[in-house]
Design a protein around this motif. Structure first.
Motif, PDB file in Angstrom:
ATOM      1  N   GLU A 192      -1.828   0.349   9.588  1.00  0.00           N
ATOM      2  CA  GLU A 192      -2.749  -0.398  10.434  1.00  0.00           C
ATOM      3  C   GLU A 192      -4.019   0.366  10.577  1.00  0.00           C
ATOM      4  O   GLU A 192      -5.362  -0.197  10.707  1.00  0.00           O
ATOM      5  CB  GLU A 192      -2.141  -0.972  11.806  1.00  0.00           C
ATOM      6  CG  GLU A 192      -3.095  -1.714  12.569  1.00  0.00           C
ATOM      7  CD  GLU A 192      -3.150  -3.013  11.886  1.00  0.00           C
ATOM      8  OE1 GLU A 192      -4.028  -3.450  11.276  1.00  0.00           O
ATOM      9  OE2 GLU A 192      -2.119  -3.877  12.016  1.00  0.00           O
ATOM     10  N   GLN A 193      -3.944   1.794  10.742  1.00  0.00           N
ATOM     11  CA  GLN A 193      -5.119   2.357  10.798  1.00  0.00           C
ATOM     12  C   GLN A 193      -6.012   2.465   9.870  1.00  0.00           C
ATOM     13  O   GLN A 193      -7.440   2.161  10.007  1.00  0.00           O
ATOM     14  CB  GLN A 193      -4.649   3.905  11.199  1.00  0.00           C
ATOM     15  CG  GLN A 193      -5.901   4.911  11.745  1.00  0.00           C
ATOM     16  CD  GLN A 193      -5.370   6.328  12.104  1.00  0.00           C
ATOM     17  OE1 GLN A 193      -4.185   6.694  11.963  1.00  0.00           O
ATOM     18  NE2 GLN A 193      -6.468   7.034  12.602  1.00  0.00           N
ATOM     19  N   ARG A 194      -5.623   2.444   8.897  1.00  0.00           N
ATOM     20  CA  ARG A 194      -6.435   2.399   7.462  1.00  0.00           C
ATOM     21  C   ARG A 194      -7.093   0.852   7.126  1.00  0.00           C
ATOM     22  O   ARG A 194      -8.179   0.737   6.956  1.00  0.00           O
ATOM     23  CB  ARG A 194      -5.685   2.809   6.240  1.00  0.00           C
ATOM     24  CG  ARG A 194      -6.563   2.496   5.039  1.00  0.00           C
ATOM     25  CD  ARG A 194      -5.583   3.283   3.681  1.00  0.00           C
ATOM     26  NE  ARG A 194      -4.704   1.951   3.304  1.00  0.00           N
ATOM     27  CZ  ARG A 194      -5.420   0.864   2.867  1.00  0.00           C
ATOM     28  NH1 ARG A 194      -6.443   0.958   2.105  1.00  0.00           N
ATOM     29  NH2 ARG A 194      -4.494  -0.195   2.319  1.00  0.00           N
ATOM     30  N   LEU A 195      -6.092  -0.085   7.421  1.00  0.00           N
ATOM     31  CA  LEU A 195      -6.538  -1.296   7.291  1.00  0.00           C
ATOM     32  C   LEU A 195      -7.531  -1.925   8.351  1.00  0.00           C
ATOM     33  O   LEU A 195      -8.429  -2.641   8.156  1.00  0.00           O
ATOM     34  CB  LEU A 195      -5.420  -2.325   7.290  1.00  0.00           C
ATOM     35  CG  LEU A 195      -4.114  -2.057   6.351  1.00  0.00           C
ATOM     36  CD1 LEU A 195      -3.109  -3.152   6.354  1.00  0.00           C
ATOM     37  CD2 LEU A 195      -5.026  -2.314   4.802  1.00  0.00           C
ATOM     38  N   ALA A 196      -7.653  -1.213   9.418  1.00  0.00           N
ATOM     39  CA  ALA A 196      -8.389  -1.699  10.603  1.00  0.00           C
ATOM     40  C   ALA A 196      -9.878  -1.157  10.331  1.00  0.00           C
ATOM     41  O   ALA A 196     -10.867  -1.969  10.346  1.00  0.00           O
ATOM     42  CB  ALA A 196      -8.245  -0.561  11.886  1.00  0.00           C
TER      43      ALA A 196
END
Length: 335
Positions: A313-317
């Motif tokens: 999720e950190q990357r997709l954010a």
């Protein structure tokens, strides 16, 4: 486009915000908001109870207008197509995330789109045409939108700190489950026709003719306990008739839990090259039971976590933030 030094202020609108004491699978919305906030975005969540009642949407629309008047935002982000109605007519750039039945339609027990489902499709497609950018959670959803609609594919992400491998004995002790039984996990709402709990139940009944196993239902459990259910189980059985990008499959893989699934949504992509998972050729209980038996007799975890690393999720954010920056109006003077 706003500069990279500007703190982006987003009004996130949703009718599916998870609330304490109510069983829901939409924790992925809260997770995205939290990761966006951690990345420096000022996310103001407006959640309302739609419940298919026009009056609720009208009241919600009025409250959104009041909130927009009180605080300056760079854009609005609607979660699910119907929530986008509250941002129209647009006073701000609009991003809409479509997650499944808002574009694909709601199904009755026979797999036909209901009248309400068709209306939801029309509403969502209309909202999409008004949006400055749209996000779908799986490639197979893009054809439901008009070619003129600017569309990005960003799956719901994973919190690898929450969904992680836990020793099976420890997980079962946490849940009070016996250590000497085989458990097959079903996480969807058994009352929702498209989840096809009855099909999972029939498949396990067939399986029990040759190999004993118990169907464990995780629906309604506290969200923080779901990783324990996934680590306590021997396999996840997934029988949905319709999905976008089912989070439960990705979360199971993050826990290295073998998955047995029908072909639905982006599951074929997620299970591709994950040895030890099974993608069924058809939806017959006998086919699913045979796949479950193969998984149980192998009796080992899978390397699923490595297969979903790109869904952090950190990357997709950061991908979502890039979309925000591309559509947001410059409002630095309001800082």
């Amino acid at each position: 486009m706003i500069s990279h030094d500007t703190i982006i202020r987003v009004l996130m609108i949703t009718s599916a915000w998870p609330t304490p004491g109510r069983a829901r699978t939409t924790y992925f919305i809260r997770r995205q908001a939290e990761f966006l906030q951690a990345a420096g975005v000022d996310v103001d969540v407006f959640h309302f109870e739609g419940a298919k009642r026009p009056w609720n949407y009208l009241l919600g629309w009025l409250r959104v207008r009041l909130r927009m008047a009180r605080k300056r935002y760079h854009l609005a982000h609607a979660q699910f197509g119907q929530s986008g109605l509250l941002a129209l007519p647009k006073g701000l750039p609009l991003v809409v995330t479509f997650r499944g039945d808002d574009l694909q339609g709601m199904l009755d027990p026979n797999g036909r789109i209901t009248l309400a489902g068709r209306l939801l499709q029309l509403v969502s497609q209309g909202v999409a045409r008004c949006a400055d950018a749209t996000i779908v959670v799986s490639e197979h959803m893009k054809p439901f939108l008009h070619a003129s609609v600017p569309t990005h594919v960003i799956p719901s992400g994973l919190d690898f700190g929450l969904f992680r491998p836990i020793p099976q004995d420890e997980a079962r002790r946490h849940l009070g489950l016996p250590v000497d039984k085989r458990f097959l996990l079903f996480v969807g709402n058994p009352e929702l026709p498209r989840k096809r709990y009855d099909l999972a139940r029939q498949a396990v009944d067939v399986l029990n003719r040759s190999l004993s196993a118990e169907l464990l239902v995780g629906w309604g459990a506290p969200h923080d306990d779901i990783p324990f259910y996934m680590n306590a189980a021997d396999a996840l059985v997934f029988t949905s008739r319709q999905e976008g990008s089912p989070n439960v499959v990705k979360e199971a893989l993050a826990c290295n839990l073998p998955v047995v699934s029908v072909r639905v949504g982006d599951v074929p992509l997620r299970l591709q090259n994950v040895e030890g998972c099974e993608l069924c050729d058809d939806d017959r209980p006998e086919t699913i039971a045979a796949a479950l038996e193969r998984v149980l007799r192998r009796n080992r975890r899978v390397a699923g976590r490595d297969a979903v690393r790109d869904l952090d999720e950190q990357r997709l954010a950061q991908e979502v933030i890039s979309i925000y920056r591309s559509v947001a109006l410059p409002r630095e003077s309001a800082s």
